[in-house]
Write a protein that holds these residues in place. Structure first.
Motif, PDB file in Angstrom:
ATOM      1  N   UNK A 112     -13.206  -2.561  -8.103  1.00  0.00           N
ATOM      2  CA  UNK A 112     -13.037  -1.377  -7.269  1.00  0.00           C
ATOM      3  C   UNK A 112     -11.992  -1.612  -6.184  1.00  0.00           C
ATOM      4  N   UNK A 113     -12.040  -2.794  -5.557  1.00  0.00           N
ATOM      5  CA  UNK A 113     -11.077  -3.090  -4.493  1.00  0.00           C
ATOM      6  C   UNK A 113      -9.662  -3.171  -5.041  1.00  0.00           C
ATOM      7  N   UNK A 114      -9.500  -3.711  -6.252  1.00  0.00           N
ATOM      8  CA  UNK A 114      -8.165  -3.813  -6.844  1.00  0.00           C
ATOM      9  C   UNK A 114      -7.614  -2.432  -7.159  1.00  0.00           C
ATOM     10  N   UNK A 115      -8.459  -1.538  -7.670  1.00  0.00           N
ATOM     11  CA  UNK A 115      -8.012  -0.176  -7.951  1.00  0.00           C
ATOM     12  C   UNK A 115      -7.650   0.560  -6.661  1.00  0.00           C
ATOM     13  N   UNK A 116      -8.446   0.389  -5.609  1.00  0.00           N
ATOM     14  CA  UNK A 116      -8.128   1.014  -4.315  1.00  0.00           C
ATOM     15  C   UNK A 116      -6.822   0.466  -3.755  1.00  0.00           C
ATOM     16  N   UNK A 117      -6.612  -0.845  -3.921  1.00  0.00           N
ATOM     17  CA  UNK A 117      -5.382  -1.465  -3.439  1.00  0.00           C
ATOM     18  C   UNK A 117      -4.170  -0.898  -4.176  1.00  0.00           C
ATOM     19  N   UNK A 118      -4.280  -0.731  -5.492  1.00  0.00           N
ATOM     20  CA  UNK A 118      -3.179  -0.165  -6.269  1.00  0.00           C
ATOM     21  C   UNK A 118      -2.902   1.273  -5.841  1.00  0.00           C
ATOM     22  N   UNK A 119      -3.959   2.050  -5.600  1.00  0.00           N
ATOM     23  CA  UNK A 119      -3.772   3.434  -5.154  1.00  0.00           C
ATOM     24  C   UNK A 119      -3.110   3.482  -3.781  1.00  0.00           C
ATOM     25  N   UNK A 120      -3.469   2.567  -2.886  1.00  0.00           N
ATOM     26  CA  UNK A 120      -2.853   2.510  -1.550  1.00  0.00           C
ATOM     27  C   UNK A 120      -1.372   2.165  -1.650  1.00  0.00           C
ATOM     28  N   UNK A 121      -1.054   1.197  -2.512  1.00  0.00           N
ATOM     29  CA  UNK A 121       0.361   0.841  -2.702  1.00  0.00           C
ATOM     30  C   UNK A 121       1.155   2.030  -3.250  1.00  0.00           C
TER      31      UNK A 121
END
Length: 675
Positions: free
Chosen positions: A181-190
């Motif tokens: 979940x954190x990796x997906x949120x990080x990708x969306x933020x980028x």
């Protein structure tokens, strides 16, 4: 390794950092501390941005330790990032600060140098014997005129150009934790930050983790990039089995392309951490699985049970179906066990495995067994097979069908090969145990009489329960000693194994020879004791020996000697019970023995029960069966024939505990069957 000094008019700091995802943050902390100490706070944003870019590129591409050197003086700051990766020596390139407004017009000397070329006052490369690196110089700008308005560095765009603060923020964000979940949120933020910097209408990150699910949408911002639109596609720099791309709904012009490339490389670094984390978790899972499989296989010493267990371990975790074939004495493969994740397909699997055509699975299995190598087989039952080899002997094959949606990966193949090795060893151990058990049973049977005498009016019956794969020392015998005379013997030689069996055979043979010679019981006991002292190898024997004589009225007169043995149980026709006999000296311990005799008269319906300590020492936890339970169990059996009494006592003893018997059990019943 670090150093700090103050040369004339300046400050120098050096540090060596590991090849780690935390290295860019450590490099920024070093540059920040030098800037604060030197009073060059105005250069903070540019210095942190360029340091992050160079250290990140070195971690991604060089895969070595990094040396960071930071030099500050009154006019500016110089940062050198050196790695130790091998490579060709290039010409030193030093140039003045690039004055172009559009970063897309900068000549590309490498992806990591685009920002350096754009923001640095000067930059260049250095080559030494142990490594190569990139340096940049940032110089303090002249003080602005009083009438000039102050513009914060964090503003995103001025005349379409991203500010240093915005670029720094883009490169400094990190996922909060290492989870999906954190990796997906990080990708969306980028993606969100990249879209704001480039003016893109949207973007997506697609990722294939190599788990058979294919390329999946990991993150999305804005609208989905259109297929007919001019978009930017950047592949993610990740190792197999990972693959993916970043797609941005923006034209590949100006600075959008290099910024998308930088963001893709930064996200790739975190994807690599995710891949390594997942690989480590998966390997830990496989190690746990192998340990549990080994424990389960080791618990069974039954050949058929072991072979039936193997497919259950494999399916469905490691394959859609599994079959175990073993070789017979002629080297032909025979199906031993098979299972399928879909029970409805099990019958079809058995039919497929039974086919004998040249291209059948059985033919491929025979090839694997003959060559001792892994073989593949195609549809409809696609999969592969590995030979079962233990201690140099080929025992058969282990066939595994592929998963429902994907083939086995390298880790699964390695685990299955390990399972095959452990399964082959478990099968071989079970076979060895079974062979030893058969040898022990055969040897034990040779130490017991094939049948007891059938005498009208006298009942003889015996029950024997061997234990384990080693022959025990318990034995019994009934030897005819003349007209209406018999010698009943029940004994127990100390220990187990071949040596105990040898001593048991010796005692039995000596007794039979002496009985045939007409020797009295006291002399027989003394002779047996002398033989054990001389040839028993330190082993001793307890013995219950009884001479039985039938009188004219049908009464059985029993003269009982107990050489260290438990007392016999007397069961009267009316159900009353008692212990009879007096304890004597066990045979083989002392040069001389004492063995008092006891006379017992058995009327019609009376019985005398002899037994070994395997009966009384039968355990249920800490509780023993004991002589008391034996006596209580014998009373209700009065009136039954000798064979029924022996069988009932055997059943009662065995059922006392769910545990396997720890010692051999021998029961012999003498009954007066006179009418």
């Amino acid at each position: 390794m670090s150093a700090s000094d103050h040369p004339a008019g300046g400050l120098v700091r050096r540090v060596r950092l590991p090849n780690d995802r935390r290295t860019p943050a450590a490099a920024r902390a070093l540059v920040r501390s030098v800037l604060e100490e030197a009073g060059l706070d105005a250069l903070l944003n540019e210095a942190l941005l360029l340091t992050t870019e160079l250290s990140t590129n070195a971690v991604v591409h060089a895969n070595t330790e990094l040396d960071i050197e930071v030099t500050a003086d009154q006019t500016g700051l110089t940062v050198t990032v050196t790695d130790f990766a091998p490579g060709p020596v290039e010409q030193l390139a030093v140039g003045p600060r690039n004055e172009s407004i559009d970063i897309g017009e900068v000549a590309e000397r490498g992806r990591g140098l685009l920002l350096v070329d754009h923001f640095a006052s000067r930059w260049g490369t250095v080559h030494e014997g142990t490594g190569k690196g990139v340096w940049f110089r940032l110089e303090r700008s002249p003080a602005p005129a009083p009438a000039t308005a102050f513009v914060p560095a964090g503003n995103v765009v001025e005349a379409g150009i991203p500010s240093v603060g915005a670029l720094t923020a883009l490169l400094q964000i990190n996922p909060e934790r290492q989870t999906d979940e954190a990796l997906a949120d990080f990708a969306a933020d980028l993606l969100s930050r990249l879209a704001r910097l480039t003016g893109a209408a949207g973007g997506v990150v697609r990722l294939d983790r190599g788990d058979g699910a294919g390329r999946q949408l990991l993150a999305r911002h804005g609208r989905q990039p259109r297929e007919d639109a001019d978009t930017i596609r950047v592949p993610l720099a990740v190792h197999r089995p990972y693959s993916g791309e970043l797609e941005l709904d923006a034209a590949p012009t100006s600075y959008a392309q290099p910024l998308a490339t930088i963001v893709a490389e930064r996200f790739s670094l975190h994807l690599e951490n995710d891949r390594l984390r997942r690989a480590d978790q998966r390997r830990q899972t496989w190690l746990t699985f192998l340990a549990e499989a080994s424990e389960l296989l080791a618990q069974s010493l039954d050949v058929n049970l072991t072979m039936a267990l193997i497919p259950q371990l494999v399916v469905p975790r490691l394959g859609q179906w599994c079959a175990v074939h073993t070789t017979d004495s002629w080297g032909r493969l025979q199906l031993a066990a098979a299972t399928h994740a879909d029970e409805g397909a099990l019958a079809q699997l058995h039919e497929t495995l039974a086919e004998t055509a040249p291209d059948s699975i059985l033919s491929r299995l025979e090839e694997a067994s003959r060559l001792g190598t892994q073989v593949m087989f195609g549809p409809p039952s696609e999969g592969f097979a590995v030979p079962l080899v233990a201690r140099g002997a080929r025992l058969g094959t282990l066939a595994i069908g592929k998963h429902a949606k994907n083939r086995h990966d390298a880790d699964e193949v390695a685990v299955l090969e390990d399972v095959a090795r452990r399964a082959a060893l478990a099968i071989d151990n079970a076979r060895i145990h079974e062979e030893r058990r058969k040898v022990a049973r055969t040897l034990q049977a040779s130490l017991l009489p094939p049948a007891l005498p059938h005498v009208e009016g006298v009942g003889f019956a015996a029950e024997y329960v061997p234990t384990g794969s080693e022959v025990g020392g318990d034995f019994y015998d009934v030897v005819p000693a003349g007209d209406d005379r018999w010698l009943v013997v029940v004994g127990d030689v100390s220990g187990k194994g071949v040596q105990a069996a040898t001593v048991t055979g010796l005692v039995r043979d000596v007794i039979r020879i002496l009985v045939d010679d007409g020797k009295p019981m006291t002399e027989i006991l003394c002779r047996v004791n002398k033989t054990l002292v001389q040839r028993g190898g330190g082993r001793y024997c307890t013995l219950a020996m009884a001479s039985v004589h039938r009188e004219a009225d049908g009464t059985l007169v029993v003269c009982l000697h107990l050489a260290g043995h438990d007392r016999a149980v007397l069961v009267r026709a009316d159900g009353k019970t008692s212990f009879v006999g007096e304890g004597g000296t066990a045979l083989g311990l002392l040069e001389t023995i004492s063995s008092p005799d006891a006379e017992v008269r058995l009327g019609a319906g009376d019985s005398l029960i002899f037994y070994t300590d395997g009966v009384t020492e039968r355990r249920r936890g800490r509780e023993l069966f004991g002589t008391g339970r034996l006596r209580d169990a014998a009373g209700p059996l009065a009136g039954y024939p000798a064979d029924v009494m022996a069988a009932r006592l055997r059943s009662i003893t065995i059922n006392f505990s769910v545990e396997e018997p720890r010692d051999d059990i021998a029961i012999l019943v003498l009954r007066n069957d006179a009418a």
